[in-house]
Design a protein around this motif. Structure first.
Motif, PDB file in Angstrom:
ATOM      1  N   ASN A 114       0.861  -1.183   0.000  1.00 49.96           N
ATOM      2  CA  ASN A 114       0.000   0.000   0.000  1.00 49.96           C
ATOM      3  C   ASN A 114       0.892   1.226   0.000  1.00 49.96           C
ATOM      4  O   ASN A 114       1.895   1.270   0.720  1.00 49.96           O
ATOM      5  CB  ASN A 114      -0.889   0.043   1.247  1.00 49.96           C
ATOM      6  N   ARG A 115       0.506   2.226  -0.785  1.00 47.85           N
ATOM      7  CA  ARG A 115       1.258   3.470  -0.793  1.00 47.85           C
ATOM      8  C   ARG A 115       1.075   4.157   0.558  1.00 47.85           C
ATOM      9  O   ARG A 115      -0.047   4.237   1.055  1.00 47.85           O
ATOM     10  CB  ARG A 115       0.752   4.350  -1.933  1.00 47.85           C
ATOM     11  N   ASP A 153      -1.413   7.569   0.917  1.00 45.50           N
ATOM     12  CA  ASP A 153      -2.862   7.484   0.697  1.00 45.50           C
ATOM     13  C   ASP A 153      -3.430   6.072   0.828  1.00 45.50           C
ATOM     14  O   ASP A 153      -4.650   5.895   0.726  1.00 45.50           O
ATOM     15  CB  ASP A 153      -3.251   8.094  -0.655  1.00 45.50           C
ATOM     16  N   GLY A 154      -2.578   5.088   1.055  1.00 39.47           N
ATOM     17  CA  GLY A 154      -3.061   3.727   1.285  1.00 39.47           C
ATOM     18  C   GLY A 154      -3.424   2.956   0.036  1.00 39.47           C
ATOM     19  O   GLY A 154      -3.811   1.787   0.113  1.00 39.47           O
ATOM     20  N   VAL A 155      -3.312   3.573  -1.141  1.00 42.27           N
ATOM     21  CA  VAL A 155      -3.741   2.916  -2.376  1.00 42.27           C
ATOM     22  C   VAL A 155      -2.900   1.648  -2.623  1.00 42.27           C
ATOM     23  O   VAL A 155      -1.692   1.633  -2.417  1.00 42.27           O
ATOM     24  CB  VAL A 155      -3.618   3.893  -3.568  1.00 42.27           C
ATOM     25  N   VAL A 156      -3.575   0.585  -3.055  1.00 41.48           N
ATOM     26  CA  VAL A 156      -2.913  -0.681  -3.352  1.00 41.48           C
ATOM     27  C   VAL A 156      -2.057  -0.504  -4.609  1.00 41.48           C
ATOM     28  O   VAL A 156      -2.537   0.012  -5.631  1.00 41.48           O
ATOM     29  CB  VAL A 156      -3.964  -1.793  -3.582  1.00 41.48           C
ATOM     30  N   VAL A 174       6.148   2.874   0.553  1.00 35.98           N
ATOM     31  CA  VAL A 174       5.039   1.923   0.676  1.00 35.98           C
ATOM     32  C   VAL A 174       5.102   1.241   2.041  1.00 35.98           C
ATOM     33  O   VAL A 174       6.125   1.309   2.731  1.00 35.98           O
ATOM     34  CB  VAL A 174       5.078   0.840  -0.441  1.00 35.98           C
ATOM     35  N   ARG A 180      -8.665  -7.473  -3.954  1.00 32.88           N
ATOM     36  CA  ARG A 180      -7.773  -6.360  -3.613  1.00 32.88           C
ATOM     37  C   ARG A 180      -7.296  -5.638  -4.883  1.00 32.88           C
ATOM     38  O   ARG A 180      -7.142  -4.409  -4.894  1.00 32.88           O
ATOM     39  CB  ARG A 180      -6.578  -6.902  -2.812  1.00 32.88           C
TER      40      ARG A 180
END
Lengths: 110, 557
Positions: free
Chosen positions: A8-9, A12-15, A56, A81
């Motif tokens: 996850n970044r 921002d948490g983006v996968v 990440v 996911r």
């Protein structure tokens, strides 16, 4: 078993998925496939560096397989996911055309 | 409802500033993820399957219109236009960016809200009966005690690093709507023979992989001893609860390993040692907090409403809504309206920002600015004048919130499951959606009568499946989702853990299995008045097992 590296970044948490040049992409279809354990180990080491560099978090490898000529996540968890919630097709990567080309048989039957 | 004083506001503001600094240091790399994780968890921030997830506390499920509008604004500005109401009466946002979370917390603080202790190994959001203050069978409003416990437990230095999370619920009515016996501490308000107010105390309830119904440790705890006794329980747990194995770290396991009698003795010994000057609840403080929860000045009304009766006569859908979603208020001429967040075929507990705004408007216009969140993942308008009900219904219907299914088979609790949760082993929401589609919210569901289905997507049991009349647990076997069914669970004052009916079912067949169970029940009930749970308690597992595994094709796993 072939693997893809995901994380996850941090900001921002983006996968994200590791690409061939060692960068990270939001698109599973741009992920590089590690064909054997040696390649997976090396890719995870690169991911560990990126965790140290605070790009990440929570990087790990997951199994993929080829179906209908496309590389797809083997497990339902990873398929969801990589695409988004099956109960909200308007959300997540699937809403932006970034989902894997086809998922495991169980995926999407809801 | 409770309003922050200067101390509360400064306390929450300081916490926001502290977390803002922690996030900045994490983003700059000054803090590692390992160092940062406990800080983010103590502020309700998880890393979930797709993104971060922020869990915002709604203390004992009570909020006002301004707060609900703020939740809607946050959903629009920082998330994807919706929120998910949970079984701890909280709200979760599924897509916030870490870099925005300090701003979200600042927005929340502006309306007296926070995300403190919605995660982590601490005392979590204290829950209460969602009909608090309006239930006609109420002994006393549980919320003042929940608020006192909240203030006492917030950042309590001794109890911020417990062996595991710790959940407290308070119920103030004869009927338990707060599932208190499935909590680490369950407090039931009672009166003794002299009419003095106090609590029956249950300890060691909990669901998860080792489900237990709470055990009674005190028949009557005087009101003044509330904090002293709760502290004694927590102190024994904090010192002796296991820290070597997170799956055995809850107080339920300590009780099980020590036996009830030993644990009781230790709690009483610790209680005897308390500093009474510090912990005894002064009557003045109880009165001060209770005043915040004083019932609104409701204008006297006649008990019936011609307007409602006329509408019922010509609108079957409204009549169904009245039968299922409308509950008597303790004051004649008023009702409590359950706003179902279970529209047929949609994720249980989700509400869009526009729907939240609509409920906020309705609360202001018709419910004395009060809204409740129920642990059953619905919203409540607690003070609606009966004459206003048609108008409230029409406005709810206009935003898709008039589903007439409260308490029925399609009013299902479901955890987020594998669609959102990193711990899940199977999906929950699609199963809930398909069961709801099968039975609907019309004549078929009505014929079944009250039936609580609860679905969890893993053994951690966030969907409360152990206390569902029909419980469904999603597991993964050989890469496939599989669903185990339990029967006879109950979360009320007759609390019970459901019994496993037999081998599990595939995703494809689990809805059919539920249908078989319901048909079996309807075939054997003595009358329509005998509920599923009553019938199960009369006949046991056998007829259901036979119907599932002998008469039909049986399990496919």
């Amino acid at each position: 078993m072939p693997d893809v590296i995901t994380a996850n970044r941090l900001a921002d948490g983006v996968v994200v998925f590791q690409t061939a040049d060692g960068a990270w992409s939001e698109d599973f279809n741009r992920a590089t496939v590690c064909s054997d354990a040696v390649a997976t180990k090396a890719a995870l080491a690169r991911a560990a560096d990126d965790m140290t560099r605070n790009l990440v978090v929570d990087a790990y490898a997951f199994a993929v397989e080829t179906r209908n000529g496309h590389v797809v996540p083997k497990a339902l968890r990873e398929a969801i996911r990589a695409a988004g919630p099956t109960v909200r097709r308007d959300l997540g990567k699937q809403a932006h055309g970034l989902a894997p080309h086809s998922g495991p048989a169980a995926f999407g039957e809801a | 409802m409770y309003h922050y004083d200067d101390f509360d506001q400064a306390f929450v503001a300081a916490r926001v500033a502290q977390f803002r600094d922690q996030v900045a240091r994490r983003l700059s790399g000054e803090l590692t993820e390992e160092q940062f994780r406990p800080h983010r968890l103590m502020n309700g921030l998880y890393l979930q399957l797709h993104s971060y997830m922020l869990r915002v506390a709604v203390p004992y499920g009570t909020l006002n219109a301004r707060q609900m509008r703020k939740l809607a604004d946050i959903a629009r500005a920082y998330d994807r236009g919706y929120g998910h109401f949970t079984t701890r009466q909280n709200i979760q946002y599924n897509w916030p960016a870490l870099k925005h979370v300090p701003d979200i917390l600042a927005e929340l603080a502006a309306v007296e809200m926070h995300a403190i202790q919605t995660s982590g190994n601490c005392i979590r959001n204290v829950t209460a009966d969602h009909f608090a203050g309006v239930a006609h069978d109420e002994i006393a409003d549980p919320r003042p005690y929940a608020e006192i416990l909240r203030q006492w437990s917030s950042l309590h230095p001794e109890f911020s690093f417990l062996p595991r999370k710790f959940k407290i619920a308070v119920n103030g009515a004869a009927h338990d709507r707060a599932v208190i016996q499935a909590h680490d501490i369950g407090l039931q308000i009672v009166r003794d023979e002299a009419g003095e107010l106090g609590f029956t105390v249950y300890v060691g309830g909990g669901l998860g992989r080792s489900p237990f119904i709470g055990r009674k440790v005190r028949e009557f705890l005087p009101e003044r001893d509330l904090l002293g006794y709760v502290e004694a329980i927590l102190r024994v747990y904090n010192l002796e609860g296991r820290r070597d194995n997170k799956f055995k770290a809850r107080i339920k396991i300590l009780l099980h390993e020590k036996t009830l009698e030993t644990l009781k003795d230790e709690i009483e010994a610790e209680f005897a040692e308390r500093d009474a000057t510090l912990l005894d609840l002064p009557q003045s403080e109880v009165a001060r907090v209770a005043a915040f929860f004083a019932p609104p000045a409701l204008e006297p009304k006649k008990p019936g409403s011609d307007r409602v009766e006329r509408r019922k006569g010509k609108d079957a859908r409204f009549a169904s809504f009245f039968a299922a979603n409308v509950t008597a208020h303790k004051q004649p001429g008023y009702v409590v309206v359950t706003v179902s967040l279970k529209p047929i075929g949609a994720p249980p507990g989700d509400a869009s920002a526009d729907q939240m705004d609509a409920v906020a408007d309705l609360a202001e216009d018709y419910s004395h600015d009060e809204i409740r969140v129920s642990h059953e993942q619905n919203l409540i308008l607690p003070h609606v004048a009966l004459d206003d009900l048609p108008a409230v219904y029409d406005r709810l219907a206009s935003v898709g919130l008039a589903t007439p299914n409260a308490g029925q088979i399609s009013d299902i609790i479901a955890c987020p499951g594998l669609d959102y949760c990193t711990l899940a082993t199977a999906r929950s929401i699609p199963v809930a959606e398909r069961i709801a589609q099968k039975f609907g919210d019309g004549a078929k569901a009505k014929a079944v009568g009250p039936l609580k289905i609860k679905i969890s997507g893993c053994i951690n049991a966030c969907g409360h499946h152990h206390v569902g009349h029909i419980g469904i647990l999603g597991l993964e076997r050989a890469g496939e989702e599989t669903y185990q069914i339990t029967l006879g669970g109950s979360g009320d004052e007759t609390a019970a853990i459901g019994q496993i009916v037999g081998p599990g079912f595939s995703s494809e067949n689990v809805v059919g299995a539920v249908e078989t169970l319901v048909e079996t029940y309807m075939g054997l009930r003595t009358s329509e008045a005998e509920t599923f749970l009553d019938a199960f308690r009369r006949v046991g597992l056998a007829p259901f097992k036979e119907a599932l595994y002998e008469r039909s094709a049986g399990s496919d796993i």
